[in-house]
Design an enzyme around this catalytic site. Structure first.
Site, short mmCIF file in Angstrom:
data_model
loop_
_atom_site.label_atom_id
_atom_site.label_comp_id
_atom_site.label_asym_id
_atom_site.label_seq_id
_atom_site.Cartn_x
_atom_site.Cartn_y
_atom_site.Cartn_z
CE LYS A 155 -2.10 2.54 3.14
NZ LYS A 155 -1.96 3.85 2.49
CD GLU A 179 12.85 -0.79 9.94
OE1 GLU A 179 13.25 -0.03 10.85
OE2 GLU A 179 13.52 -1.73 9.50
CD GLU A 198 9.16 10.67 14.25
OE1 GLU A 198 8.06 10.12 14.35
OE2 GLU A 198 10.10 10.21 13.58
P1 NAD Z 1 1.67 6.95 9.32
O1 NAD Z 1 1.88 5.91 10.34
O2 NAD Z 1 0.56 7.91 9.51
O3 NAD Z 1 1.43 6.30 7.88
C1 NAD Z 1 2.33 5.37 7.32
C2 NAD Z 1 1.56 4.44 6.42
O4 NAD Z 1 0.64 3.71 7.23
C3 NAD Z 1 0.72 5.14 5.35
O5 NAD Z 1 0.76 4.35 4.17
C4 NAD Z 1 -0.66 5.12 5.95
O6 NAD Z 1 -1.68 5.15 4.98
C5 NAD Z 1 -0.66 3.78 6.67
N1 NAD Z 1 -1.62 3.67 7.76
C6 NAD Z 1 -2.10 4.64 8.57
N2 NAD Z 1 -2.99 4.13 9.46
C7 NAD Z 1 -3.08 2.80 9.20
C8 NAD Z 1 -3.81 1.71 9.77
N3 NAD Z 1 -4.64 1.91 10.79
N4 NAD Z 1 -3.63 0.48 9.27
C9 NAD Z 1 -2.77 0.26 8.25
N5 NAD Z 1 -2.08 1.25 7.65
C10 NAD Z 1 -2.21 2.50 8.12
O7 NAD Z 1 3.06 7.68 9.19
P2 NAD Z 1 3.41 8.86 8.23
O8 NAD Z 1 2.97 10.13 8.88
O9 NAD Z 1 2.94 8.59 6.86
O10 NAD Z 1 5.01 8.76 8.21
C11 NAD Z 1 5.76 9.40 9.15
C12 NAD Z 1 6.20 8.43 10.23
O11 NAD Z 1 6.89 7.34 9.66
C13 NAD Z 1 7.19 9.06 11.18
O12 NAD Z 1 6.85 8.71 12.50
C14 NAD Z 1 8.52 8.44 10.81
O13 NAD Z 1 9.46 8.39 11.81
C15 NAD Z 1 8.11 7.10 10.34
N6 NAD Z 1 9.10 6.55 9.41
C16 NAD Z 1 9.90 5.54 9.86
C17 NAD Z 1 10.88 5.00 9.04
C18 NAD Z 1 11.76 3.89 9.53
O14 NAD Z 1 12.33 3.20 8.72
N7 NAD Z 1 11.87 3.66 10.81
C19 NAD Z 1 11.02 5.47 7.74
C20 NAD Z 1 10.19 6.49 7.30
C21 NAD Z 1 9.21 7.02 8.15
#
Ligand code: NAD
Length: 503
Positions: A192, A267, A403
């Site tokens: 996704k 992650e 964060e």
């Molecule tokens: P997010 O958790 O809001 O979304 C990430 C993904 O999860 C998106 O594709 C979103 O549509 C999906 N998602 C959201 N709710 C969901 C649910 N209930 N069930 C399944 N999927 C769902 O995060 P974001 O705001 O898009 O990204 C930023 C965050 O990601 C930051 O906290 C950052 O630190 C983290 N991040 C971590 C890494 C790593 O490798 N550790 C890399 C990049 C980003």
């Protein structure tokens, strides 16, 4: 299911291409079953780039069933591991041939600079797929002697149908981190895209097909997290969930996956410390600490967003850090050759940074630089914020603990090594960390003491396909990249053999 159209787009840098808008299932681009869609927005102008289909419950089911069928289908299951590797090499070559196009799309969709996308994300994306192409036929089991009559051997088999969920900060490269090892190990995938940045992944779908992957092996869905994402992670035919995103979402995913005991790897977020000791090479410390939080608009999970400086060199470091921030962090649109920092990816992210500026001020920290929305365009549009530096910060403050995920850094002092390590570890996160010192012994001692999945010595943000990447504490479970990344996508089967009939 009906086919979805490709639309002709011309990016602001003049690149023309045909953008797929459908859900990529069984190597076809399809309309969503219930007509839902998401809009992709250029954060530099806040104008729509394209509308893409969003997956409903029926579409998720369709994609998962396609992946399950492909998992058992002879064209994937019986393909030799070397031939799987060859497909991945082909895919890497195709991505490389189209690197300007991919860099254009990710810059347009995400707001990152074109040069950063081209020189960083695309190099990484191609490198990761090639790296795992090489692993495809090197994933072996073991032979284990047991008794005189018996022995056992192990084989490493794919986990099965893998749901992969990625964020928006490195759209294409996050996809390749997940696809590379999963496909090398013989799994099938339903990935996704992040709702903010679906476009490059759909173009990747055209290359997956062109490379020759059998239908259903790789499927891409667009859609909102709490709709498409949560249906996908709860689907009973999904064997594993691999997720990158926020800690809050990871926790929700663990809960959903628990119901059918799915294998998971996560992650998540970070509030990574960077420690500058009194014997540090000051120019290096300033250069890397600036890059560690201000590059990619500060939207880096491993961003070294908490800087700890020994009190004897604090004033010197702060003066040089502010000078570098002023002179280097030119904010502008993605296409300017001298732009260092593009717009924030979305209105929500832009607002989040500004909210944390108010939180920091309210907590009594000193705003040493920035903290403002910026009007770059004459019409007032564009999601620009200035790089932001807070000092006089204490560990009880939210801006120290939480964060922000933007160009937002907090800087504080310490008196000795023990205090530096205690402050560095005073967080629920444990993703990255950096140590600046010229004392070899201290560098390795502190690196061992810091609670983090990765530590940089006299550097920040180094990332390499060969080196494991991941977090401890609430920054994640499992590792991506390197040989360790294969663990997430294989399961070990033990086979006991009796060589004789006498025992
Ligand atoms: P997010 O958790 O809001 O979304 C990430 C993904 O999860 C998106 O594709 C979103 O549509 C999906 N998602 C959201 N709710 C969901 C649910 N209930 N069930 C399944 N999927 C769902 O995060 P974001 O705001 O898009 O990204 C930023 C965050 O990601 C930051 O906290 C950052 O630190 C983290 N991040 C971590 C890494 C790593 O490798 N550790 C890399 C990049 C980003």
């Amino acid at each position: 299911m009906a086919s979805a159209p490709f639309i002709d787009l011309v990016a602001p840098n003049g690149v023309k291409y045909a953008q797929p808008t459908g859900l990529f299932i069984n190597n076809e681009f399809l309309l969503s079953a219930d007509g839902s869609s998401v809009d992709s927005i250029d954060p530099a102008t806040e104008e729509k780039i394209a509308t893409v289909q969003a997956a409903s419950v029926a579409d998720v089911d369709n994609a998962v069933k396609a992946a399950r069928k492909a998992l058992k289908g002879p064209s994937w299951k019986l393909l030799s591991a070397s031939d799987r590797g060859a497909l991945l090499y082909k895919l890497a070559d195709l991505i490389e041939e189209n690197r300007e196009l991919f860099a254009t799309i990710d810059a347009w969709d995400n707001g990152k600079t074109y040069l950063e996308a081209l020189e960083n994300d695309l190099v990484e994306a191609v490198g990761v797929i090639r790296y795992y192409a090489g692993w495809a036929d090197k994933v072996f089991g073991q032979t284990i002697s047991t008794t005189h009559q018996k022995f056992a051997y192990t084989i490493r088999q794919p986990v099965g149908v893998v749901a992969q969920i990625i964020p928006w900060n490195y759209p294409l490269s996050m996809a390749t981190w997940k696809l590379g090892p999963a496909l090398a190990c013989g799994n099938t995938v339903v990935l996704k895209t992040a709702e903010q940045t679906p476009l490059s992944i759909l173009v990747l779908g055209t290359l997956v097909k062109k490379a020759g992957f059998p239908p259903g092996v790789v499927n891409f869905l667009n859609g909102l997290g709490n709709v498409t994402g949560s249906v996908l992670v709860s689907h009973p035919l999904v064997d594993k969930v691999a997720f990158t995103g926020s800690t809050a979402t990871a926790s929700a995913i663990m809960g959903a996956a628990a119901k059918t005991l799915k294998n998971i790897s996560l992650e998540t977020g970070g509030k990574s410390p960077l420690i500058v000791f009194e014997d540090a090479e000051m120019e290096q410390a300033v250069k890397w600490s600036h890059l560690g939080i201000m590059s990619n608009q500060g939207q880096i999970c491993t961003a070294t967003s908490r800087i700890l400086v020994h009190e004897r060199v604090y004033d010197e470091f702060l003066a040089k850090f502010l000078e570098t921030t002023k002179s280097t962090s030119k904010v502008g649109n993605q296409w300017g050759k001298d732009t260092y920092q593009g717009p924030q990816v979305s209105k929500a992210q832009y607002q989040r940074v500004l909210d944390y500026v108010n939180i920091g001020k309210g907590e009594g920290a000193t705003l040493a630089f920035g903290g403002e929305p910026l009007n770059i365009n004459s019409n007032g549009k564009g999601l620009y914020v200035s790089p932001t530096v807070f000092t006089n910060v204490s560990p009880s403050m939210r801006i120290w603990q939480e964060e922000v995920f933007g160009p937002f850094v907090v800087i504080s002092k310490f008196a000795d090594e023990d205090q530096a390590v205690a402050l560095a570890n005073d967080t629920t996160y444990g993703l990255g960390a950096a140590v600046f010192t010229t004392n070899l012994e201290r560098a390795h001692r502190v690196a061992a003491e810091i609670e983090a999945g990765m530590v940089w010595v006299n550097s920040s943000q180094d990332c390499d396909p060969r080196v494991p990447f991941g977090g401890v504490k609430q920054s994640g479970i499992g590792r991506e990249l390197g040989e360790a990344g294969l663990e997430a996508y294989t399961q070990i089967k033990a086979i006991h053999v009796n060589m004789g009939n006498r025992l």
